[in-house]
Design a protein around this motif. Sequence first.
Motif, short mmCIF file in Angstrom:
data_model
loop_
_atom_site.label_atom_id
_atom_site.label_comp_id
_atom_site.label_asym_id
_atom_site.label_seq_id
_atom_site.Cartn_x
_atom_site.Cartn_y
_atom_site.Cartn_z
N ALA A 68 0.84 -1.21 0.00
CA ALA A 68 0.00 0.00 0.00
C ALA A 68 0.87 1.24 0.00
CB ALA A 68 -0.94 -0.02 1.20
N ASP A 69 1.92 1.24 0.79
CA ASP A 69 2.82 2.40 0.86
C ASP A 69 3.48 2.68 -0.48
OD1 ASP A 69 4.15 4.50 2.42
OD2 ASP A 69 5.97 3.28 2.12
N ALA A 70 3.99 1.62 -1.13
CA ALA A 70 4.63 1.79 -2.44
C ALA A 70 3.63 2.29 -3.47
CB ALA A 70 5.25 0.46 -2.89
N LEU A 71 2.41 1.77 -3.46
CA LEU A 71 1.39 2.19 -4.41
C LEU A 71 0.98 3.65 -4.16
CD1 LEU A 71 -0.32 1.39 -6.84
CD2 LEU A 71 -2.02 0.47 -5.25
N GLN A 72 0.89 4.05 -2.92
CA GLN A 72 0.57 5.44 -2.60
C GLN A 72 1.66 6.38 -3.10
OE1 GLN A 72 -0.27 5.49 1.63
NE2 GLN A 72 -2.00 4.10 1.37
N ARG A 73 2.92 6.01 -2.86
CA ARG A 73 4.04 6.85 -3.32
C ARG A 73 4.08 6.91 -4.85
NH1 ARG A 73 6.95 3.88 0.42
NH2 ARG A 73 8.06 2.86 -1.29
N PHE A 74 3.87 5.75 -5.49
CA PHE A 74 3.90 5.72 -6.95
C PHE A 74 2.74 6.54 -7.53
CE2 PHE A 74 3.17 3.69 -11.13
CZ PHE A 74 4.41 3.92 -11.69
N THR A 75 1.59 6.48 -6.90
CA THR A 75 0.44 7.27 -7.35
C THR A 75 0.76 8.76 -7.28
OG1 THR A 75 -1.13 5.55 -6.73
CG2 THR A 75 -2.00 7.80 -6.89
N ALA A 76 1.35 9.21 -6.18
CA ALA A 76 1.71 10.62 -6.03
C ALA A 76 2.73 11.04 -7.09
CB ALA A 76 2.26 10.87 -4.62
N THR A 77 3.71 10.18 -7.34
CA THR A 77 4.73 10.48 -8.35
C THR A 77 4.11 10.55 -9.74
OG1 THR A 77 6.45 9.42 -7.02
CG2 THR A 77 6.91 9.69 -9.37
N ALA A 78 3.24 9.60 -10.05
CA ALA A 78 2.58 9.58 -11.36
C ALA A 78 1.68 10.81 -11.54
CB ALA A 78 1.78 8.30 -11.54
N MET A 79 0.97 11.19 -10.48
CA MET A 79 0.12 12.38 -10.56
C MET A 79 0.97 13.62 -10.81
SD MET A 79 -3.02 13.62 -10.43
CE MET A 79 -4.25 12.91 -9.37
N ASP A 80 2.08 13.76 -10.10
CA ASP A 80 2.98 14.90 -10.33
C ASP A 80 3.48 14.91 -11.76
OD1 ASP A 80 2.65 15.67 -7.69
OD2 ASP A 80 4.58 14.85 -7.02
N TYR A 81 3.81 13.73 -12.28
CA TYR A 81 4.30 13.59 -13.65
C TYR A 81 3.27 14.10 -14.66
CZ TYR A 81 5.79 11.31 -17.98
OH TYR A 81 6.15 11.06 -19.28
N VAL A 82 2.03 13.64 -14.56
CA VAL A 82 1.02 14.03 -15.55
C VAL A 82 0.63 15.50 -15.39
CG1 VAL A 82 0.16 11.69 -15.83
CG2 VAL A 82 -1.01 13.22 -14.28
N LEU A 83 0.62 16.00 -14.17
CA LEU A 83 0.30 17.42 -13.98
C LEU A 83 1.37 18.31 -14.59
CD1 LEU A 83 -1.22 17.45 -10.38
CD2 LEU A 83 -2.41 17.57 -12.58
N ALA A 84 2.62 17.87 -14.55
CA ALA A 84 3.70 18.63 -15.16
C ALA A 84 3.60 18.61 -16.68
CB ALA A 84 5.05 18.07 -14.72
N ARG A 85 3.03 17.55 -17.25
CA ARG A 85 2.92 17.44 -18.70
C ARG A 85 1.67 18.07 -19.27
NH1 ARG A 85 6.74 15.48 -16.54
NH2 ARG A 85 8.52 14.70 -17.64
#
Length: 167
Positions: A68-85
């Motif tokens: 769950a922790d890894a998925l939460q961190r990955f979700t936050a990273t992916a969201m930051d990625y798409v918002l930047a694009r």
Amino acid sequence: MDTTATEPVRAYLTATGERLRADGCEVRTEDWGGVPVLIGHRGDFRMRWMATKLHLFTVAAPATLVTADALQRFTATAMDYVLARKGQLRGFQNGVAVFPALVGTQVEPAASAWAQGGQQVKFAAVARPVAVEVGSGTASAYRGNPVLGFIYAAHLRSKLNAYFPVV
């Protein structure tokens, strides 16, 4: 996140890339700190979405054990990625959505529960995390109808089911 990709994990990611391409997504692989990450993108415009365009990203990475922790961190990273694009103009007839997926040989029950618990929401942006266990083919994700972003719910569910089929 342990990113040692086994052959079944690599095969699942390859098949996911093929499903994305078949649906008209632009697909590429990027290196995120030494980890090959599959990224698919498509943009869709619908009048019934109040004349908005939705940029949908699928971001999938290997993991031996999905927690769950890894998925939460990955979700936050992916969201930051798409918002930047694509997120600079969101809210002005534009929205962004992302399916951040960790694909592993094992998925902790807490990770499955968190993924199924609901979507993550920011202003004009949603994430629907996915925890994939390749042995069983299980893809845990929220497939419901949320209050926020409900106009995109059927579209997101359709794409989620196409990219990460329910076994």
